[in-house]
Motif scaffolding. Structure first.
Motif, mmCIF file in Angstrom:
data_model
loop_
_atom_site.group_PDB
_atom_site.id
_atom_site.type_symbol
_atom_site.label_atom_id
_atom_site.label_comp_id
_atom_site.label_asym_id
_atom_site.label_seq_id
_atom_site.Cartn_x
_atom_site.Cartn_y
_atom_site.Cartn_z
ATOM 1 N N PHE A 81 0.808 -1.225 0.000
ATOM 2 C CA PHE A 81 0.000 0.000 0.000
ATOM 3 C C PHE A 81 0.840 1.274 0.000
ATOM 4 O O PHE A 81 0.485 2.249 -0.669
ATOM 5 C CB PHE A 81 -0.953 0.006 1.193
ATOM 6 N N GLY A 84 2.072 1.973 -3.340
ATOM 7 C CA GLY A 84 0.905 2.418 -4.102
ATOM 8 C C GLY A 84 0.560 3.866 -3.834
ATOM 9 O O GLY A 84 0.218 4.624 -4.756
ATOM 10 N N TYR A 88 0.435 6.900 -6.626
ATOM 11 C CA TYR A 88 -0.695 7.814 -6.784
ATOM 12 C C TYR A 88 -0.265 9.263 -6.571
ATOM 13 O O TYR A 88 -0.721 10.170 -7.284
ATOM 14 C CB TYR A 88 -1.815 7.447 -5.806
ATOM 15 N N PHE A 124 -3.119 -7.447 -3.210
ATOM 16 C CA PHE A 124 -2.860 -6.246 -2.426
ATOM 17 C C PHE A 124 -1.372 -5.876 -2.498
ATOM 18 O O PHE A 124 -1.003 -4.714 -2.654
ATOM 19 C CB PHE A 124 -3.220 -6.476 -0.954
ATOM 20 N N CYS A 128 -1.194 -3.285 -6.122
ATOM 21 C CA CYS A 128 -1.202 -1.898 -5.630
ATOM 22 C C CYS A 128 0.145 -1.218 -5.880
ATOM 23 O O CYS A 128 0.202 0.002 -6.066
ATOM 24 C CB CYS A 128 -1.520 -1.860 -4.140
ATOM 25 N N SER A 129 1.207 -1.984 -5.881
ATOM 26 C CA SER A 129 2.548 -1.437 -6.074
ATOM 27 C C SER A 129 2.975 -1.544 -7.540
ATOM 28 O O SER A 129 2.982 -0.555 -8.270
ATOM 29 C CB SER A 129 3.536 -2.174 -5.165
ATOM 30 N N ASN A 132 0.203 -0.252 -10.199
ATOM 31 C CA ASN A 132 0.188 1.195 -10.432
ATOM 32 C C ASN A 132 1.473 1.655 -11.089
ATOM 33 O O ASN A 132 1.469 2.561 -11.935
ATOM 34 C CB ASN A 132 -0.032 1.937 -9.111
ATOM 35 N N TYR A 383 -3.732 1.283 4.520
ATOM 36 C CA TYR A 383 -4.665 1.015 3.422
ATOM 37 C C TYR A 383 -5.813 2.018 3.378
ATOM 38 O O TYR A 383 -6.399 2.235 2.315
ATOM 39 C CB TYR A 383 -5.185 -0.429 3.432
ATOM 40 N N TYR A 386 -4.326 4.663 1.246
ATOM 41 C CA TYR A 386 -4.223 4.231 -0.152
ATOM 42 C C TYR A 386 -5.545 4.414 -0.888
ATOM 43 O O TYR A 386 -5.598 5.017 -1.971
ATOM 44 C CB TYR A 386 -3.788 2.760 -0.210
ATOM 45 N N TYR A 387 -6.622 3.910 -0.319
ATOM 46 C CA TYR A 387 -7.907 4.015 -1.019
ATOM 47 C C TYR A 387 -8.465 5.434 -0.984
ATOM 48 O O TYR A 387 -9.237 5.817 -1.876
ATOM 49 C CB TYR A 387 -8.903 2.994 -0.455
ATOM 50 N N GLU A 390 -6.666 7.164 -3.840
ATOM 51 C CA GLU A 390 -7.215 6.584 -5.065
ATOM 52 C C GLU A 390 -8.570 7.191 -5.377
ATOM 53 O O GLU A 390 -8.854 7.582 -6.525
ATOM 54 C CB GLU A 390 -7.342 5.074 -4.932
#
Length: 406
Positions: A81, A84, A88, A124, A128-129, A132, A383, A386-387, A390
């Motif tokens: 995460f 990720g 982002y 995950f 995610c890593s 992306n 996490y 992360y979301y 996103e």
């Protein structure tokens, strides 16, 4: 009585924000805040000898101000995460130094593509890593890592049952012959991606089979979900639905339902089968109907101590991101309802009630990791961040007239 209950919640440190979010969400301002917090985290990770790129931010407890980091191992399911988040942030800022840091942290996870599967969390960890990273750089080495890891994840698929074994480590201790957890729905995205990007086409079939069996067996008649489905390995039949991280076997654990909403939105995207679009709406609607006014759920919708129970900003972030995508697949009236709900969620998360601000380098406060295990209660958790970022990027794309996906 209400004042006493709320007062107790404040003493315990839980967020008691029951108001409807107000004001207009400034997406760029929120992303600027994320960029600033990302820089703070990077500065905190630096030591006299530099940064250890195998140590990933995991959580900050309510009474702490700094990240607790964990070694990137096959057992550390959250290790993907932070890379990720960096990808982002790079997508938004175009800061080459952030890209360099993203690459270094991402590279620490390459070993996962070369080792046997420990459990289902490979999506995950790697998508995610590396996912992306590949999306933004088209680095062919990243693509190969994803393809190899997807093959590894597929080794946990049991064709008799029709799902991926989520936790091999729990088979004997709990007498769960073949267990599948709702979180596993998120890891299907990597299988879909691999199948259409040069990987084994069989991976698509695995993902669809898993989604179908989960849809059939892991939900109650009201479309709330069990965290864990336990299957017989001989017959493939469901033995029971239970919880591991929720309040009880019969309750709606907020993050579990969030994984379902996100997961079935992805399955529809990848298959275009309308049954998944219909199902995504059903599991979403039961979640939305029971939210408190500020649209950030209590950690479990059926915790009897509500409103004196902690919120889960991580579930709100996951659902907000999912609903922004889901809204694009539906007619304007229905789609707008889901988009508006997502914006309300993000508006609450953008407030002082949920943002870490200057107190911590994380993005958000008030997430719950594992209540029954007394772990990560009312904490900042990676996490959730992360979301959250996103979801903000997805909303920014929609506002700019682009597709929700980068």
């Amino acid at each position: 009585m209400k004042k006493i209950v709320v007062g107790l919640a404040v003493m315990l440190g839980f967020c008691t924000c029951a108001h409807r979010p107000s004001g207009t969400l400034d997406v760029n301002k929120a992303l600027d805040y994320c960029a600033e917090q990302t820089q703070r985290t990077l500065a905190e990770l630096k030591t006299d000898s530099g940064i250890d790129y195998t140590m990933m931010p995991r959580n900050i407890m309510a009474d702490e101000q700094h990240w607790n980091c964990r070694k990137a191992t096959k057992e550390e399911w959250c290790a993907g995460f932070w890379p990720g988040v960096l990808w982002y942030d790079y997508e938004y800022t175009k800061d080459k130094k952030i890209r360099e840091e993203a690459e270094k942290f991402t590279n620490s996870l390459e070993f996962l593509s070369k080792t046997p599967a420990f459990d289902h969390d490979l999506g995950f960890l790697v998508f995610c890593s590396y996912g992306n990273g590949y999306r933004l750089t088209k680095n062919p080495a990243y693509k190969q890592v994803i393809l190899d890891t997807a093959d590894t994840l597929a080794t946990l698929f049991n064709p008799t049952v029709g799902t991926i074994l989520s936790w091999p480590r729990e088979v004997k201790p709990r007498n769960w012959p073949h267990n599948t957890i709702m979180d596993n729905m998120i890891n299907l995205e990597m299988l879909f991606w691999a199948a259409k990007n040069g990987g084994n086409p069989y991976l698509y079939d695995v993902a669809v089979a898993h989604a179908d069996k989960t849809m059939k067996c892991q939900f109650r008649p009201d479309y709330t979900s069990y965290h864990v489905a336990v299957y017989d390995t001989i017959t493939g039949n469901l033995i029971k639905g239970v919880t591991h991280q929720g309040y009880a076997d019969s309750t709606m654990w907020a993050r579990g339902q969030a994984w379902a909403i996100y997961g079935y939105t992805v399955v529809y995207r990848e298959t275009k089968d309308p049954k998944y679009l219909d199902f995504a709406q059903k599991v979403t609607d039961v979640y939305l109907e029971r939210l408190p006014e500020d649209k950030v759920p209590y950690w479990d919708f059926d915790d009897p101590s509500i409103p004196n129970a902690p919120r889960d900003a991580s579930a709100a972030s996951v659902v907000a991101s999912a609903l922004l995508e889901l809204s694009t697949y539906l007619p304007n009236g229905t789609g707008k309802r889901y988009k508006d709900a997502a914006v309300e969620m993000l508006t609450s998360l953008d407030s002082d009630s949920y943002q870490s601000g200057k107190s911590k380098p994380s993005f958000l406060l008030h997430s719950v990791g594992h209540w029954p295990n007394h772990s990560e209660i009312d904490a900042s958790i990676i996490y959730a961040d992360y979301y959250y970022i996103e979801a903000l990027l997805r909303l920014k794309r929609l506002q700019e007239g682009q597709g929700v996906l980068g």
